[in-house]
Motif scaffolding. Structure first.
Motif: not given
Lengths: 547, 344, 337, 310
Positions: D177-181
């Motif tokens: 989540v931290v990477v893909f938003w």
């Protein structure tokens, strides 16, 4: 476009012609290739931890006063020309003073002569540096004083009588003999600070010289042509950090000669062409599940529902011991290589009593009865067990999970398989913030270190984990362990350990899942294969091997 | 080279440079077969400007592209017909453009038949300099001239000649490129480049581009629309073709530039006696420069004739509508056009 | 905007991006707790643990730790790597060269093969060869690298024994000097053909495994942009000049189709860089990726920090370079933000 | 020439007509265009199969108790070959049923990708919208943050985060989540800025609609197609990255997850036990392939650049 295709074709063809057909002869002649598990962290005997990758190298590059022989726990001379005994007078009658005659003509890799002065220096150095990661305690806990009698005579005075000095201290990697000149020329000895030169280089007198250490890749060892004893036959290369599957593949392909193996590999290796599987005998590192009797309030993971005094009740510890599916672990992950040995004196160690009662088999009825008695059968519980990931310990934890959860749907075991560093940190806390963990013991040649470290209420673990809170009779156990350590009469000593085992069956502080069997795979072209579980992993001395 | 013997050769009179006979070009589309050009026939008289008029999408561009076999197949299908063409410079041979092989049509493209595209901004390669783009025409079709101009005819035979020819035809590979780097081939190459430069400059000068040496080194995006179209024209007439196809050459330009380009085409046509197929949706423009006109509607020719006649006396209702529509734009255009010319 | 201004602007933003990245990464590494674990063993007592903490300044508050870290970076000290048992700066250059050698080799495979395949397919749209290449390229982008690598390893190392794993034959490696750290280049400098062959040989499997996904990405982009370019008027115009099909394709269409492909190649570099982690684990390539993987599993945060920071700086620079190349190639666009 | 006329009508569709009907017909047309591509249809079929497998996992295989996401382990039947009674695809080194792992791995993957995609989509769309609508300093600050996140290659970033949080499946979700938003924030911002300038938004403003109304009625629905394309592609990518993280060793012990199974099974391949890692590896591949095919199909339809000229 056509150019590209022709280009690719010709490359493929070239590859095929050049390397397609080569005969299966001995690969890497003249050099022994060993695939190891861990990178060494240091090559300095004063800094190395027990069981850590650096010990593998230190064993080959340095000498100690005495060594364990090729097979079994008997001691053979190393730099000392004779093994001290009471009979030959090199152990004083009171058992407090040991005298070592140092071999003349031994030379360090840097060309300087090895004398008693170097021996004293090496022993004193580790005590003086006293690095937290090192094993200074191996010497400082037991040795009161070291002295040089003459150039080739070295004497040790103990702090108290010890039945295990020779086979736990003198042979320890920490007691390896380093060149005084080399150390003094490169940073000297500073208390509490690692010596960077010694950590990355090795100036010893062993059968191998360190040629290069390519981090994360390999460690290259050259034959020491000036070795005082029988010279090594092959140079050696230790391939570092090869994952289990790569080790197996490399061995099968003949690229590796010996690999670090555990029983879970056996199925992948058995029957492979040109590979010999050495089995038989047991490692001296029982795999254990620990119970914490000293849980700090409010520190457990939030899934855990147990009270902090959960394991103070011996019935619960017993129930866990009955519930564990020993067969699943031994015939599953260990592939049958090992022994049921649910108490803390490994088979093969002096004092192990084959007739002492053991758990050894799963008994769900008894486990249920004990959980009912302790009042948890209807209530249920949830507890986390911390372990290192993807190895036998994780497997043991999963077997534990399956065993306990199979008992009642109200029981939950959460396996926290974490990074080694996280585990080490959690494990080094005092008190530990987890209720359970899985790990193995360090190997010793004598029963006392096992008992004092793992069972004594005031011992290394007993203190941290609050064993005093849980033993039905802690004083009695402490008394027995202490008594046995100074008892020089073999028969009396054995009886004491036998009694301890019975006591600890009723009042277990650990769940011993199994004693892992020796499994070592090597190419069949390796000659003179010898292994001894008392040598540091991989329990090989490369200098004995040829191919 | 005339592919079909006697039956049609009668209908191809000596006056003609090209003749389209019952051309049918269809396209496969998601919704079925699209009859884009459906039985078109017309002639182009040698030395005239022939107009082809019709609204967008009626098939004129496809007809024009058929001359050069530039219709993409698939999705296009040449369903029938012939385009016969008399190549003046090669002994008045009459060929069917549609049945030529790839190599044969390539020899004609740019050399005997040239084309000016609608949007010069798109028809010029954005990644190449003007010089490189015009030079290609000479390199492809005027190899001997270039060598002569560079005074290198003597090296044509032999290994160096092979290498230089490869360079001219842009068939270089790594090896050739390496060779070109070393003397003496390197100096020959430079001479060739200089000769080409000269030819390119001349071609550009012919279209009244000021400062052709500088323009030459520019990239298309650095030029205005009108300049770009001049470059296109220079490129098209570089080899002095027999037939010039102008596919709405002024549509993408503003009115003032339109008029100048139109004048330029007309002037060049007169000077070189080139035949022109002028395609437009604007009947009034066509009337201004064309000798004869063919009106096209929905893939068919509905009316052919002298441009003045058609303009004054349209027979087909579609033509009438077209005239009415273009009359208004023409008037508006004319006013501005006159102003524009006076201003310069 | 002028290219020069653009570069200067981007270069001015760069330090802030790097600083931002370092703060985020540092904060993240400390969320998971102290990185002391890597330096500990289970046999240490609390006093010894405290001693270790002091040795690595881990007894201070997190912002102070960050300050120590930054200070260290400026002094050329990136911390002690527990995994490599050496200061990070000592080990880094060697590992970096190894990883770059692999990434560049894979990049060469990917770029040459990708462009060739994309051109081939684009020029033969909807023909059989096009369909085959499309399937290959779509599958390439979906192929789990770890799985593909294992398959290669089994076939070419274990079954056929054609290609070795690791980076080099240690004897050959030791035999030559390593001024650049790029084994292939070092071998050329040393004039040692056996070492050169050895270097290439070891590169084949990991470079192919790693390059496959990138090849797919590049081929896909190349194909679609070539198809797009082939429909442009200038292609027809070039044909109308009488140029050979091959010249039209290569000099005109492919040249312009390369422009958008260049940006994809830039992105591919990131793809390759992160792929090295898996490829290096499986093929035992002693580079940064393998080191990182070990660091990740053992909680060696000095290494993780350095690796993430370095990768992102590299990635930023590559992207900047790609932008500049793109601007130089494409005459149609002006650089903007 | 009727066809040509029809095309013209579509092109000249009045752009300020925001009526629901127009949108519906357009959506239907898009759908038919999507389904016209055979590879997309193949992808879609695989996607449907995978998702049904995930949804019906408890029916296909009996869930393990108490935690169905844990592999059922029959330690003594470890390393059984495929078609052993009770183990149709064989067992792993730990005696886990490979078929169970394949089926429940689909459920794990679906859980992973749906959770990550929906969370990142919401976060990304909100941040992107704020940046796009607010503009100015807020936009500048948000976009610089986005730049920082974008400057770290995603797998490496996810790896670092997952490593720091410790190995567990939840932590892999968090890391992803931290990477893909970021991607969504970027896409959304660009869309908002583009659409903000369209006439119909001006028209709506003149009609007196509030900013929120305009955002919800005009901007949001009209900017969704590129976001959806990205989301579809990410459904595949996330499983790929997630499996890679698991493979490296950052997932929970004993969980039914494809990457974990491949990693567990790889040593056995050389000994002839190909099944334990081949099937799960194939599943990861098929999953990513299917979503990539569908995503590509969607992009072809939504992105006018790939529309072919006559």
């Amino acid at each position: 476009m056509r150019n590209y295709l022709i280009f690719i074709q010709s490359i493929l063809l070239g590859l095929f012609l050049a390397f397609g057909a080569h005969a299966q002869t001995i690969k890497n002649p003249g050099i022994l290739v060993h695939a190891a598990d861990d990178e060494a962290t240091t090559l300095d005997p004063a800094q190395v931890e027990a069981g850590e990758g650096g010990e593998t190298v230190i064993l080959q590059v340095y000498d100690r006063l005495l060594e364990f022989g090729p097979s079994g726990p008997e001691l053979i001379p190393g730099l000392a020309t004779t093994v001290p005994t009471l009979d030959n007078g090199m152990i004083s009658a009171d058992g407090m003073t040991y005298t070592f005659k140092i071999r003349e003509g031994a030379v360090f890799h840097d060309g300087t002569d090895l004398t008693a002065e170097d021996v004293k220096f090496s022993w004193d150095r580790i005590v003086e540096m006293d690095l937290p990661e090192g094993q200074a305690g191996v010497i400082s806990d037991i040795v009161a004083e070291t002295s040089v009698i003459d150039d080739y005579t070295f004497q040790v005075t103990l702090a108290e009588r010890s039945a295990s000095f020779l086979n736990s201290t003198v042979v320890s990697m920490a007691a390896s003999i380093v060149s005084k000149d080399a150390v003094m020329a490169n940073g000297g000895v500073v208390e509490g600070e690692p010596n960077e030169y010694m950590a990355q280089n090795a100036v010893g007198s062993g059968p191998y010289k360190l040629k290069a250490w390519n981090r994360g890749e390999n460690i290259l060892l050259d034959i020491n042509e000036n070795y005082w004893g029988e010279k090594a036959k092959l140079a050696a290369r230790i391939e570092i950090g090869a994952e289990p599957d790569v080790r197996v593949l490399g061995l099968r392909a003949g690229n590796y000669d010996t690999i670090e193996t555990d029983p879970s590999f056996v199925a992948d290796i058995e029957g492979a062409d040109g590979v010999t599987l050495h089995t038989g005998g047991l490692l001296l590192e029982p795999i254990h599940v620990g119970f914490n009797l000293n849980i700090p309030e409010g520190s457990l993971p939030k899934e855990d529902t147990i009270p902090t005094d959960f394991f103070h009740d011996p019935r619960i510890r017993q129930a866990f011991n009955y519930a564990f599916d020993y067969e699943a672990f031994l015939y599953g992950p260990l592939a049958g290589f090992g022994e049921f040995n649910p108490h803390y004196l490994p088979i093969g160690i002096f004092g192990h009593d084959a007739n002492a009662p053991v758990y050894g088999a799963q008994d769900k009825a008894k486990a249920e009865a004990l959980f009912r008695e302790a009042g948890y059968w209807d209530k249920g519980f949830s507890v986390s067990v911390i372990t290192e990931e993807s190895n036998l310990f994780a497997d043991a934890a999963l077997v534990l999970k399956d065993s306990i959860e199979g008992l009642s749907p109200k029981f939950r075991i959460n396996v926290l398989a974490v990074a080694e560093a996280v585990f080490d940190e959690a494990h080094a806390q005092n008190p530990v913030e987890y209720a359970m963990w899985v790990k193995n013991a360090d190997p010793f040649a004598d029963p006392h270190p096992y008992m004092s470290a793992y069972q004594h209420p005031d011992g290394e673990w007993g203190e941290v984990h609050g064993f005093a809170n849980g033993y039905r009779n802690p004083e009695k156990i402490a008394e027995l362990i202490d008594g046995a350590s100074t008892e020089l009469d073999v028969v009396k000593r054995a009886a004491m350990y036998s009694e301890l085992q019975t006591l600890l069956f009723d009042d277990p502080m650990w769940l011993i899942t199994a004693q892992e069997g020796v499994t070592m795979a090597y190419r069949s072209w390796v000659k003179g294969f010898e292994m001894n579980p008392l040598w540091p992993r991989p329990s090989l001395r490369f200098s004995y091997l040829d191919k | 080279m005339d592919q079909d013997g006697t039956s049609n050769s009668n209908s191809f009179s000596n006056r003609l440079i090209a003749s389209v006979e019952d051309l049918k070009v269809y396209f496969h589309s998601k919704k079925g077969l699209l009859h884009s050009v459906d039985g078109v026939s017309f002639d182009i008289v040698d030395g005239e400007i022939m107009g082809l008029v019709g609204e967008t999408g009626c098939g004129k561009s496809v007809t024009a592209r058929s001359f050069m076999q530039l219709v993409q197949t698939p999705p296009g299908v040449i369903a029938g017909g012939k385009i016969r063409f008399k190549s003046k410079k090669t002994g008045n041979q009459i060929v069917d453009l549609l049945s030529l092989t790839e190599n044969q049509i390539r020899e004609l493209r740019g050399e005997r038949i040239a084309m000016i595209f609608q949007d010069p901004g798109k028809a010029l390669n954005p990644g190449l300099t003007i010089r490189a783009q015009i030079a290609e025409v000479f390199q492809e079709h005027r190899e001997n001239d270039v060598f002569e101009k560079a005074k290198l005819s003597h090296v044509l035979k032999g290994f160096i000649g092979v290498v230089l020819k490869k360079y001219m035809r842009q068939e270089t590979n790594l090896f050739i490129r390496l060779l070109l780097f070393f003397p003496p081939i390197r100096s020959y190459k430079k001479k060739l480049d200089k000769a080409i430069d000269k030819l390119v400059t001349e071609a550009l000068a012919e279209t009244q581009i000021p400062n052709p040496e500088k323009v030459m080194e520019r990239y298309p995006h650095e030029l205005s629309g009108g300049m770009k179209q001049r470059v296109m024209i220079a490129q098209a007439i570089a080899c002095n073709p027999d037939l010039l196809i102008a596919d709405e050459p002024t549509t993408a330009l503003d009115v003032i530039v339109q008029a100048r380009i139109l004048d330029l085409i007309k002037e060049l046509q007169k000077r070189h006696k080139t035949s022109v197929l002028y395609i437009s949706h604007d009947l009034s423009l066509v009337r201004k420069i064309c000798d004869r006109v063919a009106v096209m509607f929905a893939g068919k020719i509905v009316e052919t004739g002298n441009s003045d006649d058609i303009f004054k006396n349209p027979k087909h209702p579609y033509t009438k509508g077209l005239i009415r529509a273009s009359f208004m734009t023409h008037e508006r255009g004319k006013l501005e056009e006159i102003d524009g010319i006076n201003a310069t | 905007m002028q290219i020069k201004d653009y570069i200067i602007r981007r270069l001015m933003i760069l330090p802030f991006l790097i600083l931002g990245t370092s703060i985020i990464v540092f904060a993240l590494t400390r969320i998971g707790g102290s990185p002391i674990g890597i330096y500990l063993s289970h046999e240490m007592n609390p006093a010894e643990v405290q001693e270790m903490k002091e040795r690595f300044h881990l007894d201070k508050p997190v912002p102070i730790q960050y300050f120590y870290w930054i200070k260290g970076v400026f002094q050329g000290d990136l911390g002690w790597s527990g995994v490599a048992s050496a200061p990070v700066v000592d080990v880094f250059p060697k590992k970096f060269a190894a990883t770059m050698e692999l990434a560049i080799a894979a990049g060469i495979v990917a770029v040459s093969l990708g462009i060739a395949m994309g051109t081939f397919a684009g020029a033969r749209r909807n023909k059989l060869s096009d369909h085959i290449i499309r399937v290959v390229s779509v599958s390439g982008a979906s192929m789990p690298l770890f799985w593909f690598s294992i398959l290669l390893l089994i076939v070419f190392w274990v079954w056929l024994g054609w290609f070795p794993i690791g980076r080099s034959d240690p004897n050959l490696f030791e035999a030559i000097a390593h001024p650049t750290g790029f084994y292939t280049i070092d071998a050329v400098i040393a004039g040692n053909f056996a070492a050169f062959k050895d270097a290439i040989w070891h590169l084949v499997m990991p470079a192919v495994a790693l390059g496959y996904g990138a090849t797919a990405i590049i081929a896909r982009m190349m194909r679609s942009s070539l198809i797009e370019e082939l429909q442009e008027d200038y292609v027809d115009a070039a044909k109308a000049k009488g140029l050979a099909e091959n010249v039209v394709l290569k000099k005109h269409a492919r040249r312009n189709a390369l422009v958008p492909t260049v940006t994809v190649i830039g992105l591919t570099f990131g793809f390759l860089l992160q792929g090295t982690v898996v490829a290096e684990i499986i093929f035992r390539w002693p580079g940064l990726g393998r080191w990182m993987a070990a660091a990740v599993l053992r909680g060696d945060q000095a290494t993780i920090m350095t690796y993430v920071m370095f990768t992102s700086i590299l990635f930023l620079i590559v992207n900047l370079v790609v932008d500049v190349i793109y601007a130089n190639l494409d005459r149609r666009v002006e650089l903007g933000d | 020439m009727a066809l040509v006329d029809q095309k013209k009508i579509i092109e000249n569709e009045p752009i300020y007509d925001s009526a629901f009907k127009v949108r519906l017909t357009r959506n239907l047309e898009i759908l038919s265009n999507v389904l016209a591509n055979p590879t997309t249809v193949i992808g879609l079929i695989i996607v449907i199969l995978m998702i049904s497998m995930a949804l019906f996992a408890p029916i296909i295989t009996e869930p393990n108790t108490p935690d169905p996401y844990q592999m059922p382990r029959d330690w003594k039947a470890a390393r059984s070959a495929p078609f052993t009674p009770g183990h149709i695809l064989g067992t792993t080194n730990r005696g886990g049923d490979v078929f169970y792992g394949v089926v429940w791995g689909a459920r794990t993957s679906l859980k992973l990708s749906l959770l990550v995609v929906s969370l990142t989509l919401v976060v990304g769309v909100i941040i992107g919208s704020i940046a796009g609508i607010a503009g100015g300093k807020i936009d500048e600050v948000l976009m610089r943050i986005v730049d920082v996140f974008l400057s770290i290659p995603e797998l490496i970033f996810a790896l670092a985060i997952a490593a720091i949080l410790g190995p567990s499946f939840t932590n892999i979700i968090l890391a992803l989540v931290v990477v893909f938003w970021v991607k969504y924030a970027r896409i959304m911002r660009a869309q908002v800025i583009r659409i903000k300038q369209r006439e119909y938004v001006d028209a709506a403003k003149i009609m007196g609609a509030s900013n929120l109304q305009i955002y919800l009625k005009d901007i949001l629905p009209n900017s969704f197609s590129p976001v959806m394309v990205q989301a579809t592609l990410d459904m595949g990518n996330i499983v790929l990255v997630g499996a890679t993280l698991s493979f490296i060793g950052l997932s929970e012990a004993g969980i039914a997850e494809w990457g974990v199974l491949v990693s567990e099974g790889q040593a056995g391949i050389s000994a002839g036990r190909w099944w334990a890692s081949t099937f799960p590896g194939l599943m990861v591949f098929l999953w990513a392939l299917a979503f990539n095919l569908v995503g590509d199909g969607l992009r072809d339809v939504f992105d006018p650049r790939t529309e072919t000229k006559r």
